[in-house]
Design an enzyme around this catalytic site. Structure first.
Site, PDB file in Angstrom:
ATOM      1  N   GLN A   1       0.870  -1.322  -0.024  1.00  0.00           N
ATOM      2  CA  GLN A   1      -0.032  -0.126   0.126  1.00  0.00           C
ATOM      3  C   GLN A   1       0.942   1.254   0.090  1.00  0.00           C
ATOM      4  OE1 GLN A   1      -2.561  -0.412   3.504  1.00  0.00           O
ATOM      5  NE2 GLN A   1      -4.202  -1.723   2.091  1.00  0.00           N
TER       6      GLN A   1
ATOM      7  N   ALA B   1       2.560   3.946  -1.645  1.00  0.00           N
ATOM      8  CA  ALA B   1       2.773   4.626  -2.710  1.00  0.00           C
ATOM      9  C   ALA B   1       4.119   4.774  -3.662  1.00  0.00           C
ATOM     10  CB  ALA B   1       2.116   5.931  -2.746  1.00  0.00           C
ATOM     11  N   GLY B   2       4.955   5.035  -2.886  1.00  0.00           N
ATOM     12  CA  GLY B   2       6.341   5.259  -3.465  1.00  0.00           C
ATOM     13  C   GLY B   2       6.889   3.659  -3.864  1.00  0.00           C
TER      14      GLY B   2
ATOM     15  N   GLU C   1      -0.046  -9.114   9.034  1.00  0.00           N
ATOM     16  CA  GLU C   1       1.075  -8.854   9.959  1.00  0.00           C
ATOM     17  C   GLU C   1       2.636  -9.339   9.590  1.00  0.00           C
ATOM     18  OE1 GLU C   1       1.262  -8.929  14.988  1.00  0.00           O
ATOM     19  OE2 GLU C   1      -0.267  -9.811  13.758  1.00  0.00           O
TER      20      GLU C   1
ATOM     21  N   ASP D   1      10.133  -7.528   1.069  1.00  0.00           N
ATOM     22  CA  ASP D   1      10.476  -7.002   2.153  1.00  0.00           C
ATOM     23  C   ASP D   1      11.753  -6.288   2.093  1.00  0.00           C
ATOM     24  OD1 ASP D   1       9.487  -6.177   4.695  1.00  0.00           O
ATOM     25  OD2 ASP D   1      10.800  -7.559   5.754  1.00  0.00           O
TER      26      ASP D   1
ATOM     27  N   PHE E   1      12.019   7.885  -0.742  1.00  0.00           N
ATOM     28  CA  PHE E   1      11.187   7.656   0.555  1.00  0.00           C
ATOM     29  C   PHE E   1      11.870   7.150   1.475  1.00  0.00           C
ATOM     30  CE2 PHE E   1       9.998   4.550  -2.364  1.00  0.00           C
ATOM     31  CZ  PHE E   1      10.089   3.259  -1.247  1.00  0.00           C
TER      32      PHE E   1
END
Length: 202
Positions: free
Chosen positions: A9, A11-12, A41, A70, A154
């Site tokens: 989720q 956006a970057g 989670e 990740d 970011f």
């Protein structure tokens, strides 16, 4: 495979993946397109475990191949921290500025030649059927600056000086970042495992 769900989720990250997949002719959808899907989670102890948790959930719930990453910042002088806790290093709520300030505070007395670090990324691809998941790794070596600089990117980009550069990741263009980033390198390595993503029809 002409469509893939990118389980994020952020956006970057979504923009980065869209740029990376566009030349392959693959349509990217993200969790922003599926607001009804539950958050996963991240309980894994490694980047690979967390990536697979996110990808597997998205694949099962959408019925489409899903890819998740990740990634995080691994700092030698901090024994690998923030690592898998990069997104929430300064607390439960994700806050880039707070995370960067915490890193700078912990490195305040560490000299320039001991500020080695790398961005690490693990991509996991999960399928809605019983195929085995796929993994690919990517790394971007560099050092940690003494202050935040730059407006692009970011996360920890304003602190990270890529190897061979005199500016931070946040001071280079998105296009250039995509040629050296840990995520781009992981995707490049993943393409070798998924020839159809390269558009050759195999």
């Amino acid at each position: 495979m002409n469509e893939v769900i990118v389980a994020t989720q952020n956006a970057g990250k979504a923009k980065e993946f869209a740029r990376l997949f566009e030349p392959l002719g693959i349509t990217v959808k993200t969790l922003l397109d599926y607001p009804e899907l539950p958050d996963v989670e991240e309980t894994g102890e490694t980047f690979a475990e967390n990536a697979l948790l996110k990808a597997d959930s998205a694949a099962r719930l959408t019925g489409k191949p899903a890819i998740a990453d990740d990634s995080g910042l691994v700092i030698d002088a901090l024994n690998g921290r923030p690592g898998v806790y990069s997104a929430r290093y300064a607390g439960i709520e994700k806050n880039d500025r707070a995370n960067n300030e915490k890193v700078l505070a912990e490195l305040h007395d560490v000299p320039a030649d001991e500020r080695g670090a790398r961005f690490a990324c693990v991509l996991a691809v999960a399928f809605p059927d019983d195929r085995e998941p796929l993994f690919a790794n990517g790394y971007c070596e560099g050092t940690i600056a003494f202050e935040e600089t730059g407006e692009n990117g970011f996360g920890y980009d304003p602190l990270f000086i890529p190897e061979g550069y005199a500016v931070t990741m946040a001071q280079i263009s998105p296009e250039e970042k995509n040629t050296i980033s840990h995520r781009a390198k992981a995707l490049h390595n993943l393409q070798a495992l998924l020839p159809e993503w390269a558009g050759d029809g195999k």
